[in-house]
Design an enzyme around this catalytic site. Sequence first.
Site, mmCIF file in Angstrom:
data_model
loop_
_atom_site.group_PDB
_atom_site.id
_atom_site.type_symbol
_atom_site.label_atom_id
_atom_site.label_comp_id
_atom_site.label_asym_id
_atom_site.label_seq_id
_atom_site.Cartn_x
_atom_site.Cartn_y
_atom_site.Cartn_z
ATOM 1 N N ASP A 180 0.864 -1.169 0.000
ATOM 2 C CA ASP A 180 0.000 0.000 0.000
ATOM 3 C C ASP A 180 0.912 1.234 0.000
ATOM 4 O OD1 ASP A 180 -3.198 0.652 1.623
ATOM 5 O OD2 ASP A 180 -2.087 1.739 0.083
HETATM 6 C C1 GLC Z 1 -4.118 4.381 -0.271
HETATM 7 C C2 GLC Z 1 -5.060 3.269 0.109
HETATM 8 C C3 GLC Z 1 -5.194 2.187 -0.934
HETATM 9 C C4 GLC Z 1 -5.008 2.775 -2.314
HETATM 10 C C5 GLC Z 1 -3.572 3.265 -2.390
HETATM 11 C C6 GLC Z 1 -3.295 3.941 -3.747
HETATM 12 O O1 GLC Z 1 -3.389 4.801 0.851
HETATM 13 O O2 GLC Z 1 -4.836 2.632 1.350
HETATM 14 O O3 GLC Z 1 -6.481 1.584 -0.775
HETATM 15 O O4 GLC Z 1 -5.262 1.810 -3.305
HETATM 16 O O5 GLC Z 1 -3.235 4.162 -1.349
HETATM 17 O O6 GLC Z 1 -3.993 5.122 -3.830
#
Ligand code: GLC
Length: 737
Positions: A263
């Site tokens: 993430d």
């Molecule tokens: C964010 C979220 C995740 C998302 C990623 C890209 O922090 O936790 O769900 O897909 O970053 O934006």
Amino acid sequence: MEQTKLKELFDSLTLDEKIGQLVQLNGNFFDSNEKIATGPVVKIGIDKEKIYQTGSILNTMGAKELKDIQDRYLQKNDKKIPMLFMADVINGFKTIFPIPLGLGCTFNPKLVKKTAEVTAKEAAVSGLHITFSPMVDMVRDARWGRVMESYGEDNYLNCEYAKAMVEGYQGNGDKYSTILSCVKHFAGYGAPVAGREYNTVELGERSLRQDYLPSYKAAVDAGCELVMTSFNTIDGIPVTANDWLLRDILRKDWGFKGVVISDHSAVKELVPHGVAKDGKEAAKLAIEAGCDIDMMTATYSNHLSSLVESGQLDMKYIDEAAMRVLELKNKLGLFENPYRGADEKLEKEVVLCEEFRKFAREVVSQTCVLLKNDSILPLTKNQKVAVVGPYAFNKNLSGMWSINVDSEKVVTIYDGLKKQANENCVTFAKGSPLLDDDHLFESFGYAKNIGELVSDNPVEECQKAVQVASQADIVIVAIGEHPHQSGEGGSRGEITLPRVQVELLKEMKKLGKSIVTLIFSGRPLALSEVSQYSDAMLQCWFPGTEGGDGIADIIYGKVNPSARLSMTFPYSVGQCPIYYNEMSTGRPAKGSTHSKRFTSRYIDIPNEPTYCFGYGLTYSEFKYSPIELDSHILTPNSSIKASVVVENISEQEGTETVQLYIRDLVGSVVRPIKELKGVQKVLLKPNESQKVEFIITEDMLRFVRKDMKFASEEGDFEIFIGKDSSTENKDTFVLKK
Ligand code: GLC
């Protein structure tokens, strides 16, 4: 590209080029305006000359934009390896559907699958390859903001939706109509202590395996090509550095062969977690644990090569990760066509086309849950209606994750009602701001037309609404949370509506009119007070582009609501986390031999929620016969046919959402008092009856036993079939092996 050619390409890569494939940046690093690009480069701390080795970017969209970026990138990439384009396309691309928690209330995986198919069609021609969806975190705590992104508290439904969404996105692999799916957030992110965002997750292995892992596995079994690691720890180890989860469970046990992506910044966050003393250690921990791509930090880019060169990291970890990324690109056909489905002409035809908007409108009316109706709804078109509240005439109806929404295309509640009512039958007044105050409220910088949060003169606004409402027969009060009071970073310590809005509702009630309350929220709210001032109440979630029309279809009876709550609505925040499939405890509040004081209860609030899992009203009325079983003995090689006769005893055709629950009365470990095991939606004409049958088989009774094996155990079971999780329409059977 043939596998042999791909291997040749792989073997030609330098160490830095392989590492580059493991780095994900966002699109503005590749803006045509180099000056902009240097800003983020400095901020993230990546070597500028490594930018053109990056393997993928996120959250840039648009056919022309992405084709231009790919062109500029390939001109500078020595080995001509195209980039992957990924994005958070969560509840629609440009045609925005209701938030996933609303989709969860359809109890209709087929319908939900179709939302993914439509989303993929819009995203594919707009140049995207992969979506960071579905989010299948199981959530039992309404305080956590990302509950809006989940499908709710039930495993059976979450597994059905996970499968539906992955299949809907990935379909037959056609480049113009499908994208790849990245399931998230593996694992257990939906259970943070105290419902506080990014907080520790304390789950025993049994609960993790029994309650939280199955929905991710359902996505993997459905063929999702990527898995995203979650921010949280499991048993004290951050998932992004957790080889037990990423290698033993995900790859060895489940056979996942795709790409694992962290993430956002989660690799670098191993340092503040306290398991890595610096970026170098974080890079080593994450790549060895099995995290292939480092999203939006320079940790891999800055440290992996020196770790390998100094002999502190085995090259095999980099090779396996880089090869997985190249294989993903090859699966998408990017080496032959780096644009894949990006097509400006098709984009203009497909995105937000009438067909998709019509479908989105249908979905809206399948997600709104009728919580109360004292014979007020549906309205007739000649009734004088005043629609008031901060959501009465507000285009911000799409929820926190609709980053690509075209707000101008959103149908407001006022617009939707006016289109269906007779001329001059609908008036509007805002009546109150969204928030009481915004001193704690942090909203996103990128949110468009977020709408003013507070008001300089709430009293005057309210008086204007009183004046408008006093001229009407019916008052529709459209109130709710601000979209950014849920979603990522949106945990709340309270789950009530902003006070200023409840005061507006009370003023409307004083007028002595019939009150229809529409609730817009990204979470279950504590609505017992709001319910007191409402004659009818509809939970609308954040309904997206077609919100106004879909809700008006229900208000004026074009659609008879059939949605059911896929998450419990607590009496108050003090009950959180609360969920229907709880354990009995040794002193259940009902049926204990102990005095009331000494049973599992509160002394100041009820145990029962305001609205239970599976609850929802329709404009019809249904009656259930007692359950009929064709046998009371089940073996691993037999099945039991369980049936009820459902009768529509009203004059209104409607759809009943028949729910099957099973209870394992005695197990080697404690078992839930009820577990959803089947759903059937039946459409019945007035006074029509239909026999509804469920087939019970031994595999439905399996669970994580005391010996940690996933299997069933002989013994007595109760079976329930009814309209929601509170049903006591039950019978019993025995499993014999
Ligand atoms: C964010 C979220 C995740 C998302 C990623 C890209 O922090 O936790 O769900 O897909 O970053 O934006």
